[in-house]
Motif scaffolding. Sequence first.
Motif, mmCIF file in Angstrom:
data_model
loop_
_atom_site.group_PDB
_atom_site.id
_atom_site.type_symbol
_atom_site.label_atom_id
_atom_site.label_comp_id
_atom_site.label_asym_id
_atom_site.label_seq_id
_atom_site.Cartn_x
_atom_site.Cartn_y
_atom_site.Cartn_z
ATOM 1 N N LYS B 99 0.810 -1.231 0.000
ATOM 2 C CA LYS B 99 0.000 0.000 0.000
ATOM 3 C C LYS B 99 0.843 1.282 0.000
ATOM 4 O O LYS B 99 0.361 2.341 0.391
ATOM 5 C CB LYS B 99 -0.991 -0.011 1.166
ATOM 6 N N TYR B 102 -0.047 4.586 -2.310
ATOM 7 C CA TYR B 102 -0.761 5.796 -1.903
ATOM 8 C C TYR B 102 0.203 6.927 -1.535
ATOM 9 O O TYR B 102 -0.182 8.083 -1.489
ATOM 10 C CB TYR B 102 -1.700 5.505 -0.718
ATOM 11 N N ALA B 105 1.243 7.846 -5.566
ATOM 12 C CA ALA B 105 0.297 8.024 -6.676
ATOM 13 C C ALA B 105 -0.293 9.426 -6.764
ATOM 14 O O ALA B 105 -0.457 9.955 -7.857
ATOM 15 C CB ALA B 105 -0.821 6.997 -6.562
ATOM 16 N N LYS B 247 -2.567 3.422 -16.094
ATOM 17 C CA LYS B 247 -3.228 4.732 -16.124
ATOM 18 C C LYS B 247 -4.690 4.633 -15.675
ATOM 19 O O LYS B 247 -5.190 5.511 -14.975
ATOM 20 C CB LYS B 247 -3.143 5.320 -17.540
ATOM 21 N N PHE B 248 -5.361 3.581 -16.081
ATOM 22 C CA PHE B 248 -6.791 3.472 -15.776
ATOM 23 C C PHE B 248 -7.090 2.493 -14.646
ATOM 24 O O PHE B 248 -8.228 2.080 -14.456
ATOM 25 C CB PHE B 248 -7.565 3.108 -17.049
ATOM 26 N N LYS B 249 -6.056 2.145 -13.897
ATOM 27 C CA LYS B 249 -6.245 1.183 -12.809
ATOM 28 C C LYS B 249 -6.735 1.893 -11.545
ATOM 29 O O LYS B 249 -6.256 2.972 -11.210
ATOM 30 C CB LYS B 249 -4.908 0.504 -12.516
ATOM 31 N N ASP B 250 -7.682 1.278 -10.843
ATOM 32 C CA ASP B 250 -8.088 1.764 -9.524
ATOM 33 C C ASP B 250 -7.021 1.340 -8.521
ATOM 34 O O ASP B 250 -6.674 0.156 -8.433
ATOM 35 C CB ASP B 250 -9.430 1.146 -9.108
ATOM 36 N N LEU B 251 -6.503 2.311 -7.775
ATOM 37 C CA LEU B 251 -5.408 2.011 -6.835
ATOM 38 C C LEU B 251 -5.952 1.759 -5.430
ATOM 39 O O LEU B 251 -6.975 2.247 -5.062
ATOM 40 C CB LEU B 251 -4.411 3.177 -6.823
#
Lengths: 235, 251
Positions: B99, B102, B105, B247-251
């Motif tokens: 994690k 975060y 990002a 780019k389009f990934k949910d983090l």
Amino acid sequence: MMVIKAESLVKIYHNGVKALKGVNFEVKEGRIFAVLGPNGAGKTTLLKCMLGMIKPTDGSISVFGKTPFPDGVKNASFVPEGKNLYEWLKISKMVDIFASFAPNFSFSRFEGMAKRFSLKLDGKVGELSQGNRTKLYVSLAFAQDVNLYVLDEPTWGLDPIVRHEVLSLVKESVLEGKTVVYSSHILSEVEEVCDDLIILKEGELLYNGTLDDLKEKKKTTLSNAFLSLVKGDSL
Amino acid sequence: MKKEWKMLQIRFIVLLVVMISSAVVVVLTRNFAIGALNSPEIQQYIKNSSKIASIVGKISTNFTYYSFSQWFGKSYIQLVAIFAIILSSSSFSKEFSKKTIYLIASRMTRWQVYISKNSIGWIAFSIIVISGGIGYLIAAQLAGYHLQPSQVLSWTFTSTIGGLLLYQIGMYLSLLFKDQMKPLVVGIAIYIGLYITSFVREIKFLNVFSYMAQDEVLFGKGVNIFSTFVALGIFAVIFVCGYFQFKFKDL
């Protein structure tokens, strides 16, 4: 000036979980805005939407007039719930590395924070207690001179003295014209610092307004008003 | 960039030492290997196969052939593949599982995160691979063996290109998973699959390992330019797909 504006914000995860169900709110500049709710209410999802870490399924959110997904908000600093840092790094190296990518990072600001929180910079990040890890994360985040601070449980594991310092820091930031989004389960803290708030339950907005209005309408403390709303009572 | 280098630093140094040491060991153990091949037991075993006897004869008398059969066509490309998966598989997945994504990002754009992880990895990986080829050449020269530098450079070049392709596959896999073991396991499975393609004529062209260890170079021909462009093209496609995945990934 409006810093954050969410309109009919919906987030449905790939596994079908509806984390946000059409949430509307606005965060004004220079205010402390609390995001409250029981576990699973969608608070963290909402904070991630604000910071461009996840893509809303429907509706929109803008921060400083721009859509945050996918590239984030450079003018914001985030303290997540987990406070995860690079365990294997020495604390001083962690600070150097953070400074290498965090926008508007100031070493003098960091030193000021570390001194204020009595944070020792010896040893490795992995050796820190939960409280000291929170101190380090908050110090790093506030060492960034940005206009928006998004804080998820920023006093987790802190003793009452340092907790008081963090809350003072939040209030001072607002006096400098910054905006703070604050999420916590400790409602007495929230009551101490926040101006405006939203209360979420299972992805739906139960309340959106000022703290004073809520207390006035319910004629009680924030904690009691929160419990009453979450249990299903009307305003 | 500084963070990415710090994350790779220890692995880079260890893998660099292993690569150079392995190259030197293969050079230094040549006489021992030839002695073993010429032992009565081995000679007795191979006397009925003229093909194997011919290969053993070439390994014993031709240092270039020895270098190809024992290093550039064998241990070297195996190490390159193993190092590619070691360096790449945890690149993103570790940030997801711990994690720490975060932390970075919201402070860097997705492109900045993606390109810094990739570029530092490419540089570190290429240095390790090139050191294996050049280290072998230097060790051979110091040990008094004659080896054409152009052949060594050709194999080093193709191994670097092929290795970067394997590295990029590992990077893409590390984007797909939020734990560190799955990219490693799936990566190894894909590498084995690519190797197995050499046994099926119709899909033999997919075998990146035969591109890395080109026997045309052994016979005095140059690097296969067409294959090089195909490998670079696939590398670029995986790189671009990886970027859009991230780019389009949910983090």
